[in-house]
Design a protein around this motif. Sequence first.
Motif, PDB file in Angstrom:
ATOM      1  N   VAL A 223       0.838  -1.200   0.000  1.00 54.06           N
ATOM      2  CA  VAL A 223       0.000   0.000   0.000  1.00 54.06           C
ATOM      3  C   VAL A 223       0.876   1.255   0.000  1.00 54.06           C
ATOM      4  O   VAL A 223       0.590   2.225  -0.718  1.00 54.06           O
ATOM      5  N   ALA A 224       1.951   1.237   0.771  1.00 58.05           N
ATOM      6  CA  ALA A 224       2.862   2.385   0.815  1.00 58.05           C
ATOM      7  C   ALA A 224       3.493   2.627  -0.555  1.00 58.05           C
ATOM      8  O   ALA A 224       3.600   3.779  -1.007  1.00 58.05           O
ATOM      9  N   GLY A 225       3.908   1.557  -1.236  1.00 56.27           N
ATOM     10  CA  GLY A 225       4.482   1.696  -2.571  1.00 56.27           C
ATOM     11  C   GLY A 225       3.496   2.267  -3.563  1.00 56.27           C
ATOM     12  O   GLY A 225       3.847   3.104  -4.409  1.00 56.27           O
ATOM     13  N   TYR A 226       2.247   1.834  -3.454  1.00 54.58           N
ATOM     14  CA  TYR A 226       1.206   2.366  -4.347  1.00 54.58           C
ATOM     15  C   TYR A 226       0.966   3.849  -4.065  1.00 54.58           C
ATOM     16  O   TYR A 226       0.825   4.656  -4.989  1.00 54.58           O
ATOM     17  N   LEU A 227       0.910   4.216  -2.771  1.00 56.43           N
ATOM     18  CA  LEU A 227       0.698   5.616  -2.408  1.00 56.43           C
ATOM     19  C   LEU A 227       1.826   6.504  -2.936  1.00 56.43           C
ATOM     20  O   LEU A 227       1.571   7.589  -3.473  1.00 56.43           O
ATOM     21  N   VAL A 228       3.061   6.044  -2.777  1.00 58.26           N
ATOM     22  CA  VAL A 228       4.201   6.823  -3.253  1.00 58.26           C
ATOM     23  C   VAL A 228       4.068   7.116  -4.742  1.00 58.26           C
ATOM     24  O   VAL A 228       4.200   8.266  -5.191  1.00 58.26           O
ATOM     25  N   SER A 229       3.811   6.078  -5.524  1.00 56.32           N
ATOM     26  CA  SER A 229       3.724   6.254  -6.976  1.00 56.32           C
ATOM     27  C   SER A 229       2.514   7.092  -7.363  1.00 56.32           C
ATOM     28  O   SER A 229       2.598   7.955  -8.251  1.00 56.32           O
ATOM     29  N   ARG A 230       1.389   6.871  -6.695  1.00 58.01           N
ATOM     30  CA  ARG A 230       0.171   7.606  -7.034  1.00 58.01           C
ATOM     31  C   ARG A 230       0.310   9.097  -6.697  1.00 58.01           C
ATOM     32  O   ARG A 230      -0.004   9.971  -7.527  1.00 58.01           O
ATOM     33  N   ILE A 231       0.758   9.392  -5.485  1.00 59.41           N
ATOM     34  CA  ILE A 231       0.912  10.789  -5.070  1.00 59.41           C
ATOM     35  C   ILE A 231       1.958  11.492  -5.930  1.00 59.41           C
ATOM     36  O   ILE A 231       1.776  12.639  -6.359  1.00 59.41           O
ATOM     37  N   GLU A 232       3.051  10.808  -6.207  1.00 59.33           N
ATOM     38  CA  GLU A 232       4.113  11.409  -7.017  1.00 59.33           C
ATOM     39  C   GLU A 232       3.616  11.756  -8.416  1.00 59.33           C
ATOM     40  O   GLU A 232       3.890  12.853  -8.939  1.00 59.33           O
ATOM     41  N   LYS A 233       2.878  10.837  -9.021  1.00 62.53           N
ATOM     42  CA  LYS A 233       2.366  11.092 -10.371  1.00 62.53           C
ATOM     43  C   LYS A 233       1.420  12.281 -10.396  1.00 62.53           C
ATOM     44  O   LYS A 233       1.456  13.107 -11.329  1.00 62.53           O
ATOM     45  N   GLU A 234       0.544  12.373  -9.393  1.00 66.33           N
ATOM     46  CA  GLU A 234      -0.398  13.491  -9.351  1.00 66.33           C
ATOM     47  C   GLU A 234       0.323  14.811  -9.123  1.00 66.33           C
ATOM     48  O   GLU A 234      -0.047  15.843  -9.697  1.00 66.33           O
ATOM     49  N   LEU A 235       1.350  14.799  -8.288  1.00 66.86           N
ATOM     50  CA  LEU A 235       2.100  16.028  -8.020  1.00 66.86           C
ATOM     51  C   LEU A 235       2.860  16.498  -9.247  1.00 66.86           C
ATOM     52  O   LEU A 235       2.993  17.708  -9.480  1.00 66.86           O
ATOM     53  N   ARG A 236       3.373  15.563 -10.032  1.00 65.78           N
ATOM     54  CA  ARG A 236       4.121  15.931 -11.240  1.00 65.78           C
ATOM     55  C   ARG A 236       3.247  16.747 -12.205  1.00 65.78           C
ATOM     56  O   ARG A 236       3.766  17.530 -13.005  1.00 65.78           O
ATOM     57  N   LYS A 237       1.934  16.533 -12.124  1.00 71.91           N
ATOM     58  CA  LYS A 237       1.034  17.230 -13.043  1.00 71.91           C
ATOM     59  C   LYS A 237       0.807  18.690 -12.664  1.00 71.91           C
ATOM     60  O   LYS A 237       0.460  19.503 -13.517  1.00 71.91           O
ATOM     61  N   VAL A 238       0.978  19.025 -11.380  1.00 72.80           N
ATOM     62  CA  VAL A 238       0.603  20.362 -10.909  1.00 72.80           C
ATOM     63  C   VAL A 238       1.771  21.174 -10.366  1.00 72.80           C
ATOM     64  O   VAL A 238       1.708  22.403 -10.336  1.00 72.80           O
ATOM     65  N   VAL A 239       2.829  20.515  -9.910  1.00 73.50           N
ATOM     66  CA  VAL A 239       3.963  21.241  -9.327  1.00 73.50           C
ATOM     67  C   VAL A 239       4.827  21.828 -10.442  1.00 73.50           C
ATOM     68  O   VAL A 239       5.205  21.116 -11.374  1.00 73.50           O
ATOM     69  N   PRO A 240       5.130  23.118 -10.383  1.00 77.57           N
ATOM     70  CA  PRO A 240       6.011  23.736 -11.399  1.00 77.57           C
ATOM     71  C   PRO A 240       7.361  23.025 -11.458  1.00 77.57           C
ATOM     72  O   PRO A 240       7.904  22.601 -10.436  1.00 77.57           O
ATOM     73  N   GLN A 241       7.883  22.897 -12.641  1.00 74.63           N
ATOM     74  CA  GLN A 241       9.106  22.135 -12.844  1.00 74.63           C
ATOM     75  C   GLN A 241      10.277  22.699 -12.063  1.00 74.63           C
ATOM     76  O   GLN A 241      11.160  21.957 -11.615  1.00 74.63           O
ATOM     77  N   ILE A 242      10.295  23.994 -11.852  1.00 75.41           N
ATOM     78  CA  ILE A 242      11.432  24.629 -11.187  1.00 75.41           C
ATOM     79  C   ILE A 242      11.565  24.204  -9.722  1.00 75.41           C
ATOM     80  O   ILE A 242      12.660  24.216  -9.154  1.00 75.41           O
ATOM     81  N   ILE A 243      10.454  23.815  -9.091  1.00 70.99           N
ATOM     82  CA  ILE A 243      10.506  23.379  -7.690  1.00 70.99           C
ATOM     83  C   ILE A 243      10.118  21.911  -7.536  1.00 70.99           C
ATOM     84  O   ILE A 243       9.986  21.408  -6.421  1.00 70.99           O
ATOM     85  N   ASP A 244       9.939  21.233  -8.663  1.00 71.64           N
ATOM     86  CA  ASP A 244       9.483  19.838  -8.628  1.00 71.64           C
ATOM     87  C   ASP A 244      10.464  18.935  -7.897  1.00 71.64           C
ATOM     88  O   ASP A 244      10.068  18.025  -7.159  1.00 71.64           O
ATOM     89  N   LEU A 245      11.761  19.168  -8.066  1.00 71.23           N
ATOM     90  CA  LEU A 245      12.783  18.300  -7.486  1.00 71.23           C
ATOM     91  C   LEU A 245      12.719  18.283  -5.961  1.00 71.23           C
ATOM     92  O   LEU A 245      13.052  17.269  -5.333  1.00 71.23           O
ATOM     93  N   VAL A 246      12.270  19.375  -5.352  1.00 71.25           N
ATOM     94  CA  VAL A 246      12.216  19.469  -3.899  1.00 71.25           C
ATOM     95  C   VAL A 246      10.811  19.213  -3.371  1.00 71.25           C
ATOM     96  O   VAL A 246      10.617  18.430  -2.430  1.00 71.25           O
ATOM     97  N   VAL A 247       9.824  19.848  -3.984  1.00 72.46           N
ATOM     98  CA  VAL A 247       8.451  19.797  -3.466  1.00 72.46           C
ATOM     99  C   VAL A 247       7.841  18.407  -3.612  1.00 72.46           C
ATOM    100  O   VAL A 247       7.237  17.879  -2.663  1.00 72.46           O
ATOM    101  N   THR A 248       7.991  17.794  -4.769  1.00 71.80           N
ATOM    102  CA  THR A 248       7.345  16.496  -5.013  1.00 71.80           C
ATOM    103  C   THR A 248       7.821  15.408  -4.059  1.00 71.80           C
ATOM    104  O   THR A 248       6.999  14.740  -3.430  1.00 71.80           O
ATOM    105  N   PRO A 249       9.128  15.196  -3.887  1.00 73.59           N
ATOM    106  CA  PRO A 249       9.562  14.175  -2.916  1.00 73.59           C
ATOM    107  C   PRO A 249       9.134  14.511  -1.486  1.00 73.59           C
ATOM    108  O   PRO A 249       8.746  13.615  -0.730  1.00 73.59           O
ATOM    109  N   PHE A 250       9.215  15.793  -1.117  1.00 75.12           N
ATOM    110  CA  PHE A 250       8.862  16.189   0.249  1.00 75.12           C
ATOM    111  C   PHE A 250       7.396  15.884   0.545  1.00 75.12           C
ATOM    112  O   PHE A 250       7.072  15.258   1.568  1.00 75.12           O
ATOM    113  N   VAL A 251       6.508  16.310  -0.327  1.00 77.27           N
ATOM    114  CA  VAL A 251       5.069  16.079  -0.111  1.00 77.27           C
ATOM    115  C   VAL A 251       4.755  14.590  -0.196  1.00 77.27           C
ATOM    116  O   VAL A 251       3.966  14.062   0.599  1.00 77.27           O
ATOM    117  N   THR A 252       5.378  13.904  -1.140  1.00 79.42           N
ATOM    118  CA  THR A 252       5.128  12.466  -1.296  1.00 79.42           C
ATOM    119  C   THR A 252       5.509  11.706  -0.035  1.00 79.42           C
ATOM    120  O   THR A 252       4.730  10.890   0.477  1.00 79.42           O
TER     121      THR A 252
END
Length: 286
Positions: A223-252
């Motif tokens: 379940v944790a692995g699924y959540l990581v991939s699901r949340i990460e994919k959704e964040l990639r769609k909305v997080v600006p690329q310039i802060i994606d490297l920091v924001v996406t892993p942190f929120v995920t």
Amino acid sequence: MWDFAVGIVTVVSFFAIILTILPRKGRRQPTHDKHPNNEKAENVTGSKGYFFNTGQHQFIFGTGKVNEVYDEFKQYTKMDESADTAFKEDVYSNMTPVQKVVRTLADILIPLIPALVTTGLLMGLRGLLLELGVEFSPLMLSMFQMLTDTAFAFLPVLIAYSATRKFGGNPIIGIVVGLMMVAPELPNAWAVAGGDAEAFNVSFLGLNIPIVGYQGSIPPAIVAGYLVSRIEKELRKVVPQIIDLVVTPFVTLTVTIFLMLFILGPITHTLEIAVSDFIIKIFFWF
């Protein structure tokens, strides 16, 4: 005797998975319904058998040969990673929901089989030697325990990595989440079960939630692995690329570990224990 029994059960269980799932890897998804020449298909060099199922032409090569054949097939057909992904999607499209679940679990667990089978064999060997009266020095026993217990103690890490990779997330984030689930700061699940430690009781939304580590657990890690991939994919769609490297892993990481510790983790862990107890009762009943 318990170590010996656990080792034997582990080896038998995972060999069962190998024999029922892995030999079917040598398969090809056709783009049409025309069958090949059955006589020629059944006489392919090295093949142990051929059959057509769920829209796939399946050649059985056995557990030792199938990876070599698959690699050779990829080179011969010049099938790159994207084509391989499309092929797997085609395979899933012809499966029933139950087959999809089984195949998903197989894709997550099969890469871990060599490590777990080896550890299970070592665990069984240790238990057998102890039953035969072999005496180990404290240092030797500690070394043996390191060999036999490490993979199972950190099993959620392996599962979370494999599941995250399977579902298309960042496997490194999956590893970190898995490590958090077995962090030494959390009460050890085995110690809590043995009465040597107590779970952390946290009040959340009016509920008293016991917090423990997830040593040896499988469903929560999936379940944790699924959540990581699901949340990460959704964040990639909305997080600006310039802060994606920091924001996406942190929120995920933050959202996943929060959900696992306070909501989904306790639920899946409770269900896992209930199912395990039920299977054990059936086993001893017969």
